[in-house]
Write an enzyme that holds these catalytic residues in place. Structure first.
Site, short mmCIF file in Angstrom:
data_model
loop_
_atom_site.label_atom_id
_atom_site.label_comp_id
_atom_site.label_asym_id
_atom_site.label_seq_id
_atom_site.Cartn_x
_atom_site.Cartn_y
_atom_site.Cartn_z
N HIS A 180 -13.90 112.86 -51.27
CA HIS A 180 -13.28 112.69 -49.96
C HIS A 180 -13.94 111.58 -49.16
CE1 HIS A 180 -11.07 113.97 -46.37
NE2 HIS A 180 -12.19 113.77 -45.71
N GLN A 223 -13.70 124.46 -40.82
CA GLN A 223 -14.12 124.13 -39.47
C GLN A 223 -13.30 124.91 -38.44
OE1 GLN A 223 -12.88 122.16 -41.83
NE2 GLN A 223 -13.78 120.12 -41.83
N HIS A 278 -6.74 121.00 -48.34
CA HIS A 278 -7.38 122.20 -48.87
C HIS A 278 -7.82 123.17 -47.78
CE1 HIS A 278 -7.79 119.41 -52.39
NE2 HIS A 278 -7.37 120.49 -53.00
N HIS A 296 -5.78 117.05 -44.40
CA HIS A 296 -6.61 118.25 -44.28
C HIS A 296 -5.96 119.33 -45.13
CE1 HIS A 296 -9.82 119.99 -41.45
NE2 HIS A 296 -10.31 118.93 -42.03
#
Length: 749
Positions: A55, A250, A106, A104
């Site tokens: 990533h 997150q 996964h 975003h």
């Protein structure tokens, strides 16, 4: 256990380290040891593992992405290109616009709400870090089969996350896509785009220069959420039941981000920063190493000064944490007090955690003990570069030979009517208002066009009405059939959508979503798609300003369709001259621009009616796309057309249905001589649009098309309360609306 310091690492070369658990390969770990001349400390290993992840480092894609620079067209509008947080283009009148799309994917499967919300938050901070005020967001989305139980789990959470975060920030959501396909089952694509506006002189870059300048971390406290999150998770494939790694996703706080935005913009206005970087993927590991790497010296950081939400976090966890709503700034000593005053005013925590040095190393200390001593470029910019093997898959020839043009077609006018309704009510072609109504599209008062228009458009100057338009497009079915053509078709459609609204396309961003790079077939798809996109941008004159690569999008051994999503940004001098899609006045003449051919490979009709994917996608003629764009822009500027809608998924009948329903007016359509009514309605030939021309402008418009060599065929008139394809069928708008609007609410009820 004693702290793993640099001195301790030097003295204990044979300590076993969890490099494999952190996603590193053995040769990568050995290379780190070679770079450092010793084994890494635990903190250094943490930094390298996240920064060398797929990533963050683009290690499997770099060799192909270089084409975007090598083949970049000359373009005077490009102010900042690939390599910064986001690209920046000149849109005139002293304004610059920055935009970028990222993934975003996964995290949004693991925890749909927070995964999607923090995707929005992260892309907004990328735009903010360039010096711009964020003004709008968009969200290209892909989900599994619409009727699959897990789609009912993932989709509502993703939509709520996007809406919840964006709405709280006060940013209008002006466009995007929602596509359903079984290939995305267990691996949805959640791509997020943000647009920001600034003056030329306000552009900021991510660099740490000037020995003695202070490093200030400001925003939210650092917690345990997202440790190794997107950086590691996005480098993993999923098995059939669960991800092989489950780092915490997150957690976002949009109200904290709103304060951070306003605080940062005031800091910019007072010229208080020399360099700035947001904390997204890889957190402090990324911010410190990238700032130091792009600067002129080194950096010393006192990690124990970082404000924490969880006092038990280890140094490694602090460095890997991807807690949201954080920024890192480089500030001259004489400006630090004012910087901190502004942060206090906005109730934003700010802490001096280090300073720029005149050395060449990134040094990090924990309560006086040195735990990191690395050359920053080796962390941030000199990671592994893989030339992965790639090969055209064995099944590609058979897939292309399975020609969709040979599928059974409707045998009667009645059956044609039935198939029209079936396609228009299918999940991919149906109205997405159940989704888009959860987003605030008009907050701030500058939204000019939004879903379901061809492109989103915002005004950026209230005095002159200068505006920008953005569209995102991608068709994984086309790209599965031919990745090179599929990428160009995505580019062409996005370009066409922007031009159809009256804006002049300037530049692109992209989000390249593919399966595992360790699969030669997937790497062939990636190589072909990037080559197609680079060649296409060169022809159209639209440079790639930046973007994102998302790999390992697959469940077990099954990869998603190759899905290059392309965002095109265009400029319009006066948003009052924009062109909507709605047919709104009876008597408007309908013209079909471009050539219609028998092209059904990858089409909505073949998917909905026959559950088929095979053959070749529509042919791409980028010179024709450029000509069509010029015609649409000129006609919009000079008042020759009242409405325009590009033709893509679902063909002409889909565009007619959407434009009629949008304006509340019907249309009488005449099938031109020599063409099969079925092909006329369902072909997905590229380079086409349908326009509504006022009778007073017909001669001027057709003369312009004729002079420039663009086929323009009169196919009907705006009239009545039905779509009446003469000699074939008639569908009342009330019936059409019910079919078009009922599908998504019924699926997700």
């Amino acid at each position: 256990m004693s702290l793993d310091t640099v001195k301790h690492a030097d003295e204990t070369p044979d300590v076993d380290q969890p490099w494999a658990e952190l996603g590193l390969k053995q040769d990568e770990y050995e290379r780190i040891r070679t770079i450092l001349g010793r084994r890494p400390t635990g903190a250094e290993l943490a930094m390298y593992s996240v920064m060398w992840s797929e990533h963050c480092s683009y290690k499997s894609s770099k060799v192909h992405l270089r084409q975007f620079g090598e083949k970049a067209p000359e373009n005077d509008a490009l102010l900042v290109g690939i390599g910064e947080n986001a690209g920046v283009v000149d849109v005139g009148q002293g304004y610059a616009v920055t935009f970028k799309v990222e993934s975003h994917n996964h995290p949004s499967y693991i925890e749909p709400y927070q995964g999607a919300a923090t995707g929005v938050g992260g892309i907004v901070r990328d735009i903010l870090a360039m010096g711009a005020r964020p003004v709008a967001v968009m969200d290209p989305l892909r989900f599994g089969a619409a009727d699959h139980p897990d789609t009912k789990r993932v989709l509502p959470g993703v939509v709520a996350g996007i809406g919840g975060y964006g709405n709280c920030l006060g940013l209008p959501n002006i466009g995007g896509e929602v596509v359903f396909d079984a290939c995305y089952q267990g691996n949805p694509l959640v791509n997020a785009l943000c647009i920001g506006v600034m003056k030329h002189e306000d552009i900021h870059l991510a660099k740490a220069s000037g020995a003695g300048n202070k490093v200030i971390l400001y925003g939210a406290r650092t917690g345990g959420d997202g440790i190794g999150g997107v950086s590691v998770l996005a480098s993993e494939t999923f098995d059939d039941s669960k991800p092989t790694k489950r780092p915490a996703v997150q957690v976002g706080d949009p109200f904290q981000e709103k304060l951070l935005i306003e605080c940062t913009l005031e800091i910019f206005r007072e010229d208080l920063v020399d360099g700035i970087q947001d904390l997204g993927g890889a957190g402090l590991s990324c911010a410190t190493s990238e700032l130091a790497s792009a600067g002129s010296g080194g950096m010393r950081v006192e990690l124990d000064r970082v404000p924490l939400r969880d006092a038990t976090l280890s140094p490694e966890e602090i460095l890997m944490s991807e807690s949201q709503e954080r920024m890192c700034a480089i500030v001259e000593p004489g400006k630090v007090d004012r910087f901190l005053e502004i942060c206090e005013k906005w109730d934003v925590i700010a802490t001096v955690i280090g300073e720029v040095t005149d050395g060449e190393r990134l040094e990090i200390f924990w309560h006086g003990e040195q735990i990191v001593d690395v050359p920053p470029r080796t962390v941030a910019h000199e990671g592994p570069v893989y030339e992965r093997p790639y090969a055209r898959p064995d099944w590609q020839d058979a897939l292309q030979a399975d020609d969709a043009n040979k599928l059974a077609r409707p045998a009667s006018a009645e059956e044609l009517r039935e198939q029209v309704l079936k396609v228009i009510s299918s999940p991919n072609q149906a109205s997405k208002s159940w989704i888009t109504d959860q987003y605030d599209r008009f907050v701030q008062g500058n939204t000019v066009l939004a879903q379901p228009e061809d492109s989103g458009m915002v005004r950026i100057d209230e005095d002159t009405n200068l505006g920008v338009a953005v569209a995102t497009d991608g068709n994984g079915r086309y790209a599965k059939l031919d990745p090179y053509a599929g990428a160009q078709l995505a580019l062409a459609e996005s370009y066409r959508n922007v031009a159809a609204s009256g804006a002049r396309p300037l530049a692109i961003s992209n989000c390249l979503n593919f399966g595992s790079p360790e699969d030669p077939a997937v790497m062939w798809q990636f190589a072909e798609a990037t080559r197609g996109l680079a060649d296409g941008c060169l022809t159209l004159g639209t440079p790639v300003t930046g973007g994102n690569v998302s790999l390992y999008n697959q469940t077990g051994e099954t990869a998603i369709h190759p899905t290059p999503v392309v965002a095109v940004l265009g400029v319009i001098d006066d948003v009052n001259r924009r062109t909507p899609i709605a047919f709104s006045e009876e008597g408007q003449l309908l013209y079909l621009l471009g050539d219609t051919k028998e092209e059904l490979g990858g089409s909505a009709w073949s998917q909905v009616v026959h559950d088929h994917l095979g053959g070749l996608p529509p042919a791409v003629d980028l010179d024709r796309e450029k000509l069509l764009g010029e015609i649409l822009i000129s006609a919009s500027r000079d008042g020759m057309i009242d409405a325009a809608h590009d033709l893509s998924d679902g063909g002409l009948i889909q565009a007619l249905a959407e434009s009629c329903l949008r304006g509340g007016k019907g249309a009488r359509i005449v099938v031109p001589d020599g063409i099969d009514p079925f092909v006329f309605l369902f072909s997905e030939s590229a380079g086409r649009a349908v326009v509504a021309v006022p009778r007073s402008e017909e001669l001027r418009f057709t003369d312009m098309c004729g002079a420039r060599g663009l086929p323009a065929t009169r196919i009907g008139v705006v009239d009545g309360e039905a779509i009446d394809v003469q000699g074939q069928f008639s569908i009342p708008l009330a019936e059409l609306r019910e079919a078009h609007e009922a599908t998504i609410p019924a699926l997700l009820a």
